[in-house]
Design a protein around this motif. Sequence first.
Motif, mmCIF file in Angstrom:
data_model
loop_
_atom_site.group_PDB
_atom_site.id
_atom_site.type_symbol
_atom_site.label_atom_id
_atom_site.label_comp_id
_atom_site.label_asym_id
_atom_site.label_seq_id
_atom_site.Cartn_x
_atom_site.Cartn_y
_atom_site.Cartn_z
ATOM 1 N N GLU A 287 41.293 40.715 50.206
ATOM 2 C CA GLU A 287 40.947 39.882 48.707
ATOM 3 C C GLU A 287 41.934 39.918 47.625
ATOM 4 N N TYR A 288 43.278 39.817 48.706
ATOM 5 C CA TYR A 288 44.297 39.740 47.842
ATOM 6 C C TYR A 288 43.576 38.572 47.135
ATOM 7 N N ASP A 289 44.075 37.083 47.538
ATOM 8 C CA ASP A 289 44.150 35.662 46.678
ATOM 9 C C ASP A 289 42.555 36.020 45.890
ATOM 10 N N TYR A 290 41.449 36.430 46.249
ATOM 11 C CA TYR A 290 40.349 36.418 45.247
ATOM 12 C C TYR A 290 40.723 37.209 44.170
ATOM 13 N N PHE A 291 41.555 38.429 44.471
ATOM 14 C CA PHE A 291 42.236 39.632 43.300
ATOM 15 C C PHE A 291 42.805 37.933 42.113
ATOM 16 N N LEU A 294 41.776 36.218 39.534
ATOM 17 C CA LEU A 294 40.881 36.982 38.350
ATOM 18 C C LEU A 294 42.581 36.871 37.339
ATOM 19 N N GLY A 295 43.441 37.052 37.433
ATOM 20 C CA GLY A 295 44.444 36.400 36.607
ATOM 21 C C GLY A 295 44.785 37.307 36.020
ATOM 22 N N GLU A 296 44.431 38.760 36.566
ATOM 23 C CA GLU A 296 45.616 40.477 35.885
ATOM 24 C C GLU A 296 45.787 40.728 36.457
ATOM 25 N N TYR A 297 46.993 40.074 37.737
ATOM 26 C CA TYR A 297 47.861 40.560 38.445
ATOM 27 C C TYR A 297 49.864 39.711 37.623
ATOM 28 N N GLY A 388 46.909 45.343 45.254
ATOM 29 C CA GLY A 388 47.130 43.830 45.227
ATOM 30 C C GLY A 388 48.654 43.929 44.716
ATOM 31 N N PHE A 389 48.280 44.636 42.884
ATOM 32 C CA PHE A 389 48.855 44.358 42.269
ATOM 33 C C PHE A 389 50.360 44.814 42.409
#
Length: 576
Positions: A287-291, A294-297, A388-389
């Motif tokens: 789910e990296y692309d979805y995560f 979200l704009g949190e990275y 992901g981060f």
Amino acid sequence: MRLSAVPSLALLAFLSLAMPEAHAQAPTVPAPFELTRVLDIEKRRAVTVAVAPSDVSLSCEVLVVGGGLGGVAAAEAAAKRGFSVVLVEPTRMLGGQLTSQLVPVPDENSHVEKEPGPSTKTYRALRQAVRDYYNAQPGVKRGAGKNIGDCWVSRVSGLPTVWEKAIRDRLAPYEKSGTIRRILMRHQLRSVTRYSGQERINYADLADLETGKITRVGCQFLLDATEDGAALALAGSPFRLGQESLAEFGESLAPETANPSWVQSFTYCFLMDWQAAPGPILEKPAEYDYFKSLGEYTLDYIYRDKAEPYSVRYKVLGRVEANGRGYLPFWTYRRLIAASSFMGKTSPVGDLALINWRGNDFHEESYLDKPVDEQVRILERGLNFAKGFAYWLQTECPRDEDPTKLGYPEMQVPADGWAIHPYIRESRRLQARTTLTQNHLRSPDPAAKWGTVFPDTVGCALYAMDIHPSKGEPPLLSVALPYHLPLGAFLPASGPTNILPAAKNFGASRLALASARMHPTEFLAGEIAGSLAAFCLEKNLRDPSAVHDSPALLAEFQARLKAQGVMLRWDEILAP
């Protein structure tokens, strides 16, 4: 906002109910429900519980369920008065926020090191033990052990293993004497059973997370120091969960409409060390692309402590000037070990940093009140969000020297660098005789130095009301005055009388607990609960409410707390 005296339908599903089984013991009645499968939060899996009778039976005067900061404080407080204790923890580490949840740079207030000061003398001694450990290590610069990570979010730092050793050292004398009869690691609460016809708990069944076998522990008092208030739910104690409405307590920061699904986000924290040369890149998580969408990275951080929110774009190693002030580097924010704390070394090579940022703060789903399999799925997603981060930091984070160049492969996650338990910010909260609210943390008098002083005050605390939001909820960061904890917040309004909250689950609104969830106040809550149980045992009181209702007993209990280093009033701490 959910008020619950019995489990909701969602909670019943979460508990994976079986029909109550009949117990042979005549003096007791079956638990209202018993789990057939329990969550192993460390390994993110469901464990099937054996249906056979318990393999081991223990008894104690005080059963402490949960080995986080509140739990270890409660266990020590009761054992110190000579009462037998069994302490239970679902992971392999004691210490909760400081250890298994990987936040070993505590969130505190500027007065915590005062003597006398807020929280407790025991908490300050624990911090000092970590400092003493590092100051005694070869090669550490003089005085650098005071904050071995030279981090800027806290005044003290250190490895989770060092914090746990300090905790174990404090409990060791009571284990040696047998006052602490057993510390059951890797055990999860399965059920709680009451005496027949009484509002009192008789025993609890605990599942061994490696074997599924049951240990039954009889007790006179059960202290809920779990991270999510699970013992309150299993015992049938009324509790609150979610956000209250403005009308309920008149809190100006509360929304017009209650929202039971607003539970603060949880975070899988992780460690990164800085190497002299680039290292291997983590595998891109599910789910990296979805995560990422979200704009949190990002290294941007939005501050909401003023009338208008403002954003700061942090640098990894450099200082940033914005809004008329300077902002220190992202890397040193929660750094655990600074290479520059040692002779002949400079940072960042050799540094070890804790990552607890918006990029690993999982808003998408809460695992509370969910079936066990759903909990496992949600926890796995939360861990992947954090991974992901870490992947983004290694591959896509703009570099300080040239923002067109992306990624810091010098940052590496050690093999044991992932938290074994998510950082939990919100729990079920006891419906208590007194509910601490935002209004007790504020004052209409602009000259006020502290909030409401309760006649039954049992401790002092301070931190901003800091809500890490759930999905769709606006974040909140709002100042609080130094405030007091009332004894009434630890006493059930109804339900079992001998179960006490011992962590971030005492009687408070969501806004108030958004402040009181921090390290020193959770420890304070545990010490209050453990001390109250011990006081009641000494006085042969079956219902702790008797302490609250008797002026003489209340005064004696308050004097007991003060004698052991728990300050009761801010006017005894702050200079006139």
